[in-house]
Design a protein around this motif. Structure first.
Motif, PDB file in Angstrom:
ATOM      1  N   ASN A  76     -48.368   8.014 -22.225  1.00  0.00           N
ATOM      2  CA  ASN A  76     -49.376   7.107 -21.686  1.00  0.00           C
ATOM      3  C   ASN A  76     -49.703   6.045 -22.734  1.00  0.00           C
ATOM      4  N   VAL A  77     -49.440   4.784 -22.401  1.00  0.00           N
ATOM      5  CA  VAL A  77     -49.799   3.666 -23.272  1.00  0.00           C
ATOM      6  C   VAL A  77     -50.957   2.952 -22.586  1.00  0.00           C
ATOM      7  N   VAL A  91     -39.545   7.917 -14.455  1.00  0.00           N
ATOM      8  CA  VAL A  91     -40.578   7.081 -13.850  1.00  0.00           C
ATOM      9  C   VAL A  91     -41.063   6.045 -14.856  1.00  0.00           C
ATOM     10  N   LEU A  92     -41.135   4.814 -14.396  1.00  0.00           N
ATOM     11  CA  LEU A  92     -41.749   3.721 -15.139  1.00  0.00           C
ATOM     12  C   LEU A  92     -42.990   3.322 -14.349  1.00  0.00           C
ATOM     13  N   ASN A 114     -37.687   5.458 -10.890  1.00  0.00           N
ATOM     14  CA  ASN A 114     -38.713   5.021  -9.952  1.00  0.00           C
ATOM     15  C   ASN A 114     -39.689   4.120 -10.694  1.00  0.00           C
ATOM     16  N   ILE A 115     -39.779   2.854 -10.279  1.00  0.00           N
ATOM     17  CA  ILE A 115     -40.801   1.941 -10.794  1.00  0.00           C
ATOM     18  C   ILE A 115     -41.975   2.034  -9.835  1.00  0.00           C
ATOM     19  N   ASN A 116     -43.108   2.530 -10.332  1.00  0.00           N
ATOM     20  CA  ASN A 116     -44.182   2.937  -9.435  1.00  0.00           C
ATOM     21  C   ASN A 116     -45.527   2.624 -10.068  1.00  0.00           C
ATOM     22  N   ARG A 117     -46.159   1.562  -9.600  1.00  0.00           N
ATOM     23  CA  ARG A 117     -47.502   1.199 -10.054  1.00  0.00           C
ATOM     24  C   ARG A 117     -48.250   0.543  -8.896  1.00  0.00           C
ATOM     25  N   THR A 131     -41.537  10.101 -18.163  1.00  0.00           N
ATOM     26  CA  THR A 131     -42.381   9.075 -17.553  1.00  0.00           C
ATOM     27  C   THR A 131     -43.055   8.248 -18.631  1.00  0.00           C
ATOM     28  N   LEU A 132     -43.015   6.923 -18.459  1.00  0.00           N
ATOM     29  CA  LEU A 132     -43.779   6.000 -19.294  1.00  0.00           C
ATOM     30  C   LEU A 132     -44.840   5.359 -18.421  1.00  0.00           C
ATOM     31  N   ASN A 133     -46.112   5.609 -18.748  1.00  0.00           N
ATOM     32  CA  ASN A 133     -47.251   5.023 -18.035  1.00  0.00           C
ATOM     33  C   ASN A 133     -47.900   3.948 -18.893  1.00  0.00           C
TER      34      ASN A 133
END
Length: 199
Positions: free
Chosen positions: A95-96, A149-150, A167-170, A120-122
């Motif tokens: 988590n950034v 996941v990005l 998965n690009i998911n925001r 996953t990178l959040n």
């Protein structure tokens, strides 16, 4: 290796110099400012840690399990930011908190064989953006059966290499792309939810 659960308070900038041994924050360590943590050595390993200080990454940073970078994150052309899960053991999430620019290499990967774990990178703060600079590379590395996941609002000026399903998911993200997206393995999924998402 720093072990157990404790805080590391940087009263001034602290540089991990190139050529020194790998520096690992073990246990559950919280790194606070006001000084910056500057990674310029072979590798900095985070494992269930929180970095509240500003972090300057000039080399390899490996994040396993769940970690948070809450201070300002800056990178250079030599930097590698690797979110690494372990086959049959654990998923990994980095988590950034704030917007940052990738000037080097971001890797989402599975180590230790073929399994279903994800990396996953959040980028978590409302309105925050992951900018992939011209010359920057974001790579979903081949291996395993899960989906990396990005979870970020993405501004891509560089290259995204999809060698493994990504998965690009925001929610409510205003993505932009003026760079290159290479899909050579697995699937690229763009999940758009919330109010007026764009790409």
């Amino acid at each position: 290796l720093i072990g157990s659960s404790h805080a590391m308070n940087l009263l001034s900038d602290f540089t991990l110099a190139r050529g020194q041994p790998t520096f690992r924050l073990g246990g559950t360590v919280t790194v606070n400012g006001p000084g910056k943590l500057i990674n310029n050595q072979t590798s900095l390993l985070l494992d269930s840690d929180t970095i509240n200080a500003d972090l300057v990454n000039q080399s390899l940073l490996v994040a396993t399990n769940t970690n948070t970078i809450a201070g300002a994150l800056t990178t250079d052309a030599n930097s590698i930011l690797r979110v690494q899960s372990q086959a049959n053991a654990f998923n990994s999430v980095l988590n950034v908190t704030n917007s940052f620019t990738n000037n080097g290499h971001v890797e989402l990967l599975l180590a230790g064989g073929s399994a279903g774990q994800d990396s996953t990178l959040n980028v978590t703060a409302a309105g925050s953006t992951l900018t992939n600079a011209a010359g920057g590379v974001i790579q979903s590395v081949a291996g395993g059966t899960g989906v990396h996941v990005l979870a970020a609002q993405l501004a891509n000026l560089g290259t995204i290499d999809v060698d493994h399903s990504l998965n690009i998911n925001r929610a409510s993200a205003a993505h932009s792309n003026s760079g290159t997206i290479n899909v050579t393995g697995g699937n690229l999924t763009l999940t758009q939810t919330g109010s007026t998402p764009t790409f």
